[in-house]
Design an enzyme around this catalytic site. Structure first.
Site, PDB file in Angstrom:
ATOM      1  N   GLU A  98      30.605  37.676  42.219  1.00 62.55           N
ATOM      2  CA  GLU A  98      30.921  36.508  43.036  1.00 62.55           C
ATOM      3  C   GLU A  98      30.380  36.635  44.446  1.00 62.55           C
ATOM      4  O   GLU A  98      30.090  37.734  44.925  1.00 62.55           O
ATOM      5  CB  GLU A  98      32.432  36.281  43.071  1.00 62.55           C
ATOM      6  CG  GLU A  98      33.212  37.417  43.696  1.00 62.55           C
ATOM      7  CD  GLU A  98      34.722  37.175  43.635  1.00 62.55           C
ATOM      8  OE1 GLU A  98      35.399  37.492  44.626  1.00 62.55           O
ATOM      9  OE2 GLU A  98      35.208  36.692  42.610  1.00 62.55           O
ATOM     10  N   CYS A 100      28.672  35.851  52.031  1.00 65.38           N
ATOM     11  CA  CYS A 100      29.332  37.108  51.668  1.00 65.38           C
ATOM     12  C   CYS A 100      28.880  37.469  50.261  1.00 65.38           C
ATOM     13  O   CYS A 100      29.083  36.689  49.322  1.00 65.38           O
ATOM     14  CB  CYS A 100      30.852  36.937  51.727  1.00 65.38           C
ATOM     15  SG  CYS A 100      31.770  38.408  51.218  1.00 65.38           S
ATOM     16  N   CYS A 127      34.455  47.644  40.891  1.00 69.39           N
ATOM     17  CA  CYS A 127      34.547  48.638  41.956  1.00 69.39           C
ATOM     18  C   CYS A 127      35.335  49.833  41.444  1.00 69.39           C
ATOM     19  O   CYS A 127      36.231  49.682  40.609  1.00 69.39           O
ATOM     20  CB  CYS A 127      35.231  48.045  43.187  1.00 69.39           C
ATOM     21  SG  CYS A 127      35.198  49.121  44.656  1.00 69.39           S
ATOM     22  N   CYS A 179      41.330  50.144  45.835  1.00 70.05           N
ATOM     23  CA  CYS A 179      42.150  49.763  46.992  1.00 70.05           C
ATOM     24  C   CYS A 179      43.281  48.863  46.493  1.00 70.05           C
ATOM     25  O   CYS A 179      43.048  47.922  45.736  1.00 70.05           O
ATOM     26  CB  CYS A 179      41.304  49.042  48.030  1.00 70.05           C
ATOM     27  SG  CYS A 179      40.029  50.085  48.771  1.00 70.05           S
ATOM     28  N   CYS A 222      43.225  44.843  46.890  1.00 69.03           N
ATOM     29  CA  CYS A 222      41.982  44.128  46.582  1.00 69.03           C
ATOM     30  C   CYS A 222      41.895  43.810  45.097  1.00 69.03           C
ATOM     31  O   CYS A 222      42.058  44.699  44.254  1.00 69.03           O
ATOM     32  CB  CYS A 222      40.790  44.983  47.014  1.00 69.03           C
ATOM     33  SG  CYS A 222      39.182  44.247  46.622  1.00 69.03           S
ATOM     34  N   CYS A 271      38.713  38.569  47.314  1.00 70.38           N
ATOM     35  CA  CYS A 271      37.561  39.194  46.664  1.00 70.38           C
ATOM     36  C   CYS A 271      37.907  39.642  45.248  1.00 70.38           C
ATOM     37  O   CYS A 271      38.842  40.394  45.030  1.00 70.38           O
ATOM     38  CB  CYS A 271      37.102  40.399  47.503  1.00 70.38           C
ATOM     39  SG  CYS A 271      35.679  41.226  46.802  1.00 70.38           S
TER      40      CYS A 271
END
Length: 354
Positions: free
Chosen positions: A96, A109, A116, A120, A123, A341
Site C-alpha cells: 500500500e 508515502c 514486516c 512493532c 503497527c 499503515c
C-alpha cells in the site's frame, strides 16, 4: 522439447548491462539509452509505446524482456483529501501507499517491503509476516502511481516522498538506495534528494552505513519512547538496538552527512505521554541537531493503544518547544478510511485468499 528461456526483468539492469544486451541483439548501443529513458524518465511499462524504436526492435524487446509493473488494486479517498491505495505486484502480493495532500506540499508515502519482520506492537503491518523485499522498480512505481493521483485529483505534482509505508527500509537497504537513485537521477524522475525522507525503526549498524554512503536524503527515526524498557515493550527491535546504540549511530551519521535527524513520536494515551516521557525525549534530542514530529495515532483492531487527547499532545509539544527543540504536530489523516499503515493491505490480502 527445449524449455523457453525466461525473460529478463529489464528494470533490474543497469544502463551498461542493457547496452550489452542490445549490442548482442545486433542493435546499436545508443538504443539502450533510448530504452532507459522510456523506462525511467517517462515511466513507460509497455514496449509498444516506445515510439522512437523500430517495430522489429520492440518485438525483440518483448521476446527477451519483461516489465513487472505495479498497478493500483483499490483506492480509498478520505474526506480530508488523503488517498490510500493498495497496489498489486506481479506475483500477486499486495502493498500500500498513500497520497497526503497539504496546502504547501503533495507527499507520497511508499512501502519498502511486503509485510514486516519487526513486530512493532502499535503497527498493523507489524502483525503481518514479511514475505519479501520490494525491488527498486516496485518502489519507483509507487511514486509514479501516487504522482498520477496527485495530478488527476488535485492538479499538482508530488513535492515530497516518505519511505514510511509497509516494511523497514533499512532491511531492504540496496533496493531502497537504488530506488532513491532512480527517483533523483537526471535520467530518472529528477526529484531533489532533500525532498525524500527514509524512516527507520532503528537499526544502528545500518544507520552508520547510511553515514558511510553519505546519503543526501533525510533520515527519520521512529522513536516513540526515549526510555529503553518502555521502547522494548512497544518496539522489540530496541532489544538489539538500544537507545545508547542508536544515539551513537546517529551521531556517526550526522558527522558523515551533516544532515539533521527527525524523531517521530506517536503519543499513546497513558503509555508515553507524561512529563517524564517528555523530559526523556528532550534529553535524547541533545545528542545532535534534530527536530521532533509528534504524530497522532490511528488506532488499529489488533492493538490496545489509543491516541492521547489533543490537549495532552499540545502540552507535550509545548514542553519540547520551551526547551528549544523544533517540534511539529502531525495530525492524523484519513481517519475515515483504513489509514493506519498496513490496514488496507491486510484487508485486500485476506480478500484475495478467500
Amino acid at each position: 522439447m527445449c524449455a523457453l528461456k525466461p525473460k529478463i526483468d529489464i528494470r533490474g539492469l543497469t544502463l551498461e548491462q542493457l547496452q550489452s544486451h542490445i549490442v548482442a541483439m545486433g542493435e546499436q548501443a545508443f538504443r539502450a539509452r533510448q530504452i532507459y529513458s522510456w523506462i525511467w524518465q517517462k515511466s513507460c511499462v509497455d514496449f509498444d509505446e516506445m515510439s522512437n524504436l523500430s517495430k522489429s526492435l520492440r518485438d525483440l524487446l518483448k521476446q527477451a524482456f519483461t516489465i513487472n509493473s505495479v498497478r493500483v488494486n483499490k483506492e480509498q479517498r478520505s474526506a480530508d483529501r488523503t488517498i490510500k491505495s493498495s497496489f498489486s505486484l506481479h506475483d500477486g502480493n499486495i502493498i500500500e501507499g498513500v497520497l497526503i495532500p497539504a496546502p504547501d506540499r503533495m507527499t507520497a508515502c511508499v512501502s519498502s517491503q511486503v509485510g514486516c519482520s519487526l513486530s512493532c506492537k502499535f503497527c498493523a503491518t507489524g502483525y503481518m509476516d514479511r514475505k519479501r523485499n520490494l525491488r527498486a522498480d516496485e518502489i519507483y512505481d509507487q511514486v509514479v502511481l501516487i504522482g498520477k493521483q496527485a495530478q488527476a485529483h488535485y492538479g499538482q505534482p508530488l513535492t515530497n516522498i516518505v519511505y514510511m509505508g509497509m516494511g523497514e527500509p533499512l532491511l531492504n537497504y540496496s533496493n531502497v538506495l537504488r530506488s532513491v537513485e532512480r527517483i533523483t537521477a537526471p535520467d530518472g524522475l529528477n526529484m531533489a534528494a532533500k525532498r525524500i525522507t527514509v524512516s527507520t525503526a532503528g537499526i544502528a549498524k545500518m544507520i552508520k552505513k547510511l553515514g558511510d554512503d553519505e546519503v543526501r536524503f533525510n533520515l527519520a527515526l521512529s522513536l516513540h519512547a526515549a526510555n529503553d524498557s518502555k521502547r522494548n515493550e512497544i518496539m522489540p527491535i530496541n532489544e538489539q538496538n538500544s537507545l545508547r546504540a542508536l544515539a551513537e549511530a546517529l551521531k556517526y551519521y550526522y558527522a558523515k552527512t551533516k544532515n539533521p535527524v527527525t524523531y517521530e513520536y506517536i503519543v499513546f494515551n497513558g503509555v508515553n505521554d507524561g512529563l517524564k516521557d517528555a523530559k526523556e525525549l528532550a534529553a535524547f534530542c541533545k545528542h545532535l541537531p534534530c527536530k521532533v514530529n509528534i504524530i497522532e495515532y490511528n488506532p488499529i483492531a489488533f492493538a490496545d493503544f489509543e491516541n492521547a487527547p489533543e490537549d495532552k499532545i499540545d502540552r507535550f509539544a509545548d514542553f519540547l518547544r520551551q526547551r528549544g527543540i523544533t517540534t511539529n504536530i502531525r495530525r492524523s489523516r484519513g481517519k475515515d478510511i483504513d489509514a493506519a499503515c498496513g490496514q488496507l493491505a491486510i484487508k485486500e490480502t485476506a480478500a484475495s485468499t478467500t
